[in-house]
Design a protein around this motif. Sequence first.
Motif, PDB file in Angstrom:
ATOM      1  N   GLY A 207       0.803  -1.221   0.000  1.00  8.26           N
ATOM      2  CA  GLY A 207       0.000   0.000   0.000  1.00  8.26           C
ATOM      3  C   GLY A 207       0.832   1.265   0.000  1.00  8.26           C
ATOM      4  N   LYS A 208       2.071   1.181  -0.421  1.00  9.32           N
ATOM      5  CA  LYS A 208       2.981   2.333  -0.445  1.00  9.32           C
ATOM      6  C   LYS A 208       3.038   2.904  -1.855  1.00  9.32           C
ATOM      7  CE  LYS A 208       4.456   1.524   3.780  1.00  9.32           C
ATOM      8  NZ  LYS A 208       4.121   2.343   4.882  1.00  9.32           N
ATOM      9  N   PRO A 209       3.217   4.227  -1.977  1.00  9.17           N
ATOM     10  CA  PRO A 209       3.352   4.817  -3.315  1.00  9.17           C
ATOM     11  C   PRO A 209       4.734   4.510  -3.903  1.00  9.17           C
ATOM     12  CG  PRO A 209       3.653   6.492  -1.640  1.00  9.17           C
ATOM     13  CD  PRO A 209       3.253   5.227  -0.911  1.00  9.17           C
ATOM     14  N   LEU A 210       4.807   4.464  -5.222  1.00  6.92           N
ATOM     15  CA  LEU A 210       6.090   4.233  -5.891  1.00  6.92           C
ATOM     16  C   LEU A 210       6.970   5.483  -5.848  1.00  6.92           C
ATOM     17  CD1 LEU A 210       4.918   2.176  -8.993  1.00  6.92           C
ATOM     18  CD2 LEU A 210       5.887   1.331  -6.847  1.00  6.92           C
ATOM     19  N   GLN A 211       6.348   6.632  -5.809  1.00  6.27           N
ATOM     20  CA  GLN A 211       7.056   7.911  -5.727  1.00  6.27           C
ATOM     21  C   GLN A 211       6.316   8.789  -4.742  1.00  6.27           C
ATOM     22  OE1 GLN A 211       9.872   9.043  -7.202  1.00  6.27           O
ATOM     23  NE2 GLN A 211      10.239   7.122  -8.273  1.00  6.27           N
ATOM     24  N   PRO A 212       6.953   9.666  -4.047  1.00  7.48           N
ATOM     25  CA  PRO A 212       8.393   9.850  -3.916  1.00  7.48           C
ATOM     26  C   PRO A 212       8.991   8.782  -3.002  1.00  7.48           C
ATOM     27  CG  PRO A 212       7.275  11.392  -2.492  1.00  7.48           C
ATOM     28  CD  PRO A 212       6.203  10.646  -3.255  1.00  7.48           C
ATOM     29  N   ARG A 213      10.295   8.632  -3.067  1.00  5.92           N
ATOM     30  CA  ARG A 213      11.004   7.654  -2.235  1.00  5.92           C
ATOM     31  C   ARG A 213      11.915   8.389  -1.266  1.00  5.92           C
ATOM     32  NH1 ARG A 213      12.150   2.508  -6.242  1.00  5.92           N
ATOM     33  NH2 ARG A 213       9.963   2.252  -6.786  1.00  5.92           N
ATOM     34  N   SER A 214      11.801   8.023  -0.014  1.00  2.38           N
ATOM     35  CA  SER A 214      12.623   8.670   1.007  1.00  2.38           C
ATOM     36  C   SER A 214      14.075   8.223   0.900  1.00  2.38           C
ATOM     37  CB  SER A 214      12.089   8.311   2.402  1.00  2.38           C
ATOM     38  OG  SER A 214      12.286   6.926   2.651  1.00  2.38           O
ATOM     39  N   VAL A 215      14.929   8.938   1.578  1.00  3.30           N
ATOM     40  CA  VAL A 215      16.347   8.584   1.617  1.00  3.30           C
ATOM     41  C   VAL A 215      16.512   7.181   2.191  1.00  3.30           C
ATOM     42  CG1 VAL A 215      18.568   9.151   2.691  1.00  3.30           C
ATOM     43  CG2 VAL A 215      17.146  10.964   1.736  1.00  3.30           C
ATOM     44  N   SER A 216      15.795   6.885   3.262  1.00  4.10           N
ATOM     45  CA  SER A 216      15.945   5.566   3.888  1.00  4.10           C
ATOM     46  C   SER A 216      15.428   4.448   2.978  1.00  4.10           C
ATOM     47  CB  SER A 216      15.238   5.525   5.248  1.00  4.10           C
ATOM     48  OG  SER A 216      13.875   5.850   5.112  1.00  4.10           O
ATOM     49  N   LEU A 217      14.345   4.677   2.239  1.00  6.28           N
ATOM     50  CA  LEU A 217      13.847   3.658   1.312  1.00  6.28           C
ATOM     51  C   LEU A 217      14.834   3.444   0.171  1.00  6.28           C
ATOM     52  CD1 LEU A 217      11.634   1.644   0.566  1.00  6.28           C
ATOM     53  CD2 LEU A 217      10.511   3.497  -0.719  1.00  6.28           C
TER      54      LEU A 217
ATOM     55  N   ASP B 184      15.585   8.833 -11.505  1.00  6.58           N
ATOM     56  CA  ASP B 184      14.218   9.258 -11.197  1.00  6.58           C
ATOM     57  C   ASP B 184      14.040  10.757 -11.430  1.00  6.58           C
ATOM     58  OD1 ASP B 184      13.467   6.692 -10.539  1.00  6.58           O
ATOM     59  OD2 ASP B 184      13.535   7.016  -8.371  1.00  6.58           O
ATOM     60  N   TYR B 185      15.093  11.527 -11.219  1.00  9.82           N
ATOM     61  CA  TYR B 185      15.030  12.967 -11.444  1.00  9.82           C
ATOM     62  C   TYR B 185      14.979  13.275 -12.946  1.00  9.82           C
ATOM     63  CZ  TYR B 185      16.177  17.911 -11.177  1.00  9.82           C
ATOM     64  OH  TYR B 185      16.145  19.269 -11.294  1.00  9.82           O
ATOM     65  N   ILE B 186      15.823  12.593 -13.719  1.00  7.66           N
ATOM     66  CA  ILE B 186      15.917  12.843 -15.161  1.00  7.66           C
ATOM     67  C   ILE B 186      14.755  12.207 -15.922  1.00  7.66           C
ATOM     68  CG2 ILE B 186      17.315  12.414 -17.237  1.00  7.66           C
ATOM     69  CD1 ILE B 186      19.789  12.536 -15.286  1.00  7.66           C
ATOM     70  N   PHE B 187      14.358  11.009 -15.505  1.00  7.32           N
ATOM     71  CA  PHE B 187      13.269  10.269 -16.162  1.00  7.32           C
ATOM     72  C   PHE B 187      12.173   9.973 -15.136  1.00  7.32           C
ATOM     73  CE2 PHE B 187      17.240   8.862 -18.285  1.00  7.32           C
ATOM     74  CZ  PHE B 187      16.991   9.346 -19.564  1.00  7.32           C
ATOM     75  N   PRO B 188      11.399  10.986 -14.740  1.00  6.18           N
ATOM     76  CA  PRO B 188      10.359  10.740 -13.728  1.00  6.18           C
ATOM     77  C   PRO B 188       9.273   9.810 -14.261  1.00  6.18           C
ATOM     78  CG  PRO B 188      10.134  12.937 -14.640  1.00  6.18           C
ATOM     79  CD  PRO B 188      11.395  12.347 -15.226  1.00  6.18           C
ATOM     80  N   MET B 189       8.610   9.137 -13.328  1.00 11.00           N
ATOM     81  CA  MET B 189       7.475   8.297 -13.717  1.00 11.00           C
ATOM     82  C   MET B 189       6.372   9.201 -14.247  1.00 11.00           C
ATOM     83  SD  MET B 189       7.044   5.393 -10.844  1.00 11.00           S
ATOM     84  CE  MET B 189       8.462   4.678 -10.070  1.00 11.00           C
ATOM     85  N   PRO B 190       5.551   8.681 -15.144  1.00 10.48           N
ATOM     86  CA  PRO B 190       4.455   9.497 -15.683  1.00 10.48           C
ATOM     87  C   PRO B 190       3.615  10.102 -14.560  1.00 10.48           C
ATOM     88  CG  PRO B 190       4.602   7.425 -16.871  1.00 10.48           C
ATOM     89  CD  PRO B 190       5.557   7.339 -15.703  1.00 10.48           C
ATOM     90  N   GLY B 191       3.412  11.412 -14.640  1.00  8.07           N
ATOM     91  CA  GLY B 191       2.594  12.102 -13.649  1.00  8.07           C
ATOM     92  C   GLY B 191       3.324  12.472 -12.378  1.00  8.07           C
ATOM     93  N   ALA B 192       4.605  12.115 -12.259  1.00  9.11           N
ATOM     94  CA  ALA B 192       5.361  12.420 -11.041  1.00  9.11           C
ATOM     95  C   ALA B 192       6.312  13.571 -11.289  1.00  9.11           C
ATOM     96  CB  ALA B 192       6.154  11.198 -10.595  1.00  9.11           C
ATOM     97  N   GLU B 193       6.493  14.370 -10.272  1.00  5.35           N
ATOM     98  CA  GLU B 193       7.504  15.420 -10.284  1.00  5.35           C
ATOM     99  C   GLU B 193       8.448  15.123  -9.133  1.00  5.35           C
ATOM    100  OE1 GLU B 193       6.097  19.421 -10.562  1.00  5.35           O
ATOM    101  OE2 GLU B 193       4.291  18.772 -11.608  1.00  5.35           O
ATOM    102  N   PRO B 194       9.427  14.220  -9.364  1.00 13.43           N
ATOM    103  CA  PRO B 194      10.235  13.715  -8.267  1.00 13.43           C
ATOM    104  C   PRO B 194      11.033  14.763  -7.510  1.00 13.43           C
ATOM    105  CG  PRO B 194      11.186  13.060 -10.359  1.00 13.43           C
ATOM    106  CD  PRO B 194       9.855  13.684 -10.644  1.00 13.43           C
TER     107      PRO B 194
END
Length: 156
Positions: free
Chosen positions: A67-77, A131-141
Amino acid sequence: MRSGLDRLRHAVLFEIIALGLVTPTASTLLGKEMDQTAAFAVGMCVIAMAWNGLYNWLFDVALLRAGKPLQPRSVSLRAFHAFMFEMGLFVVAVPFAMFMLDMTFMEGLMAEIGLVTFYLVYAYLFNWAYDYIFPMPGAEPAAQEMSVLAENGEGQ
């Protein structure tokens, strides 16, 4: 989730950059010929690319099932992701290094500890940059991750 082509691009870029960094460094540090370390590096590249695709897909599936989102990802994850990837690869890498580089178990183990140390840092930085250069669709990482880092006190 990322598409199959995106995952392929990720794996290929990861390995090409790593090959350029690891091959000459390993040759120098291990005292092996460049062609021997290049053959080892290419073999590990093929193994790692297969593991990379499988591992990242399994990781995303596990996040979704939890049940966790794919983005954003924390430093610890991100750190956990990189660590677990390298541990899975380590199991195969030691015997492969022993065979390809004509090493004893201890020499192979030490060489792989050095490579794992490098790859832990490299994987973390590469995946963040990817993830910064190629964000997932709809994400602004960049904006999302910076706000998550600020909220968790990890960006300081």
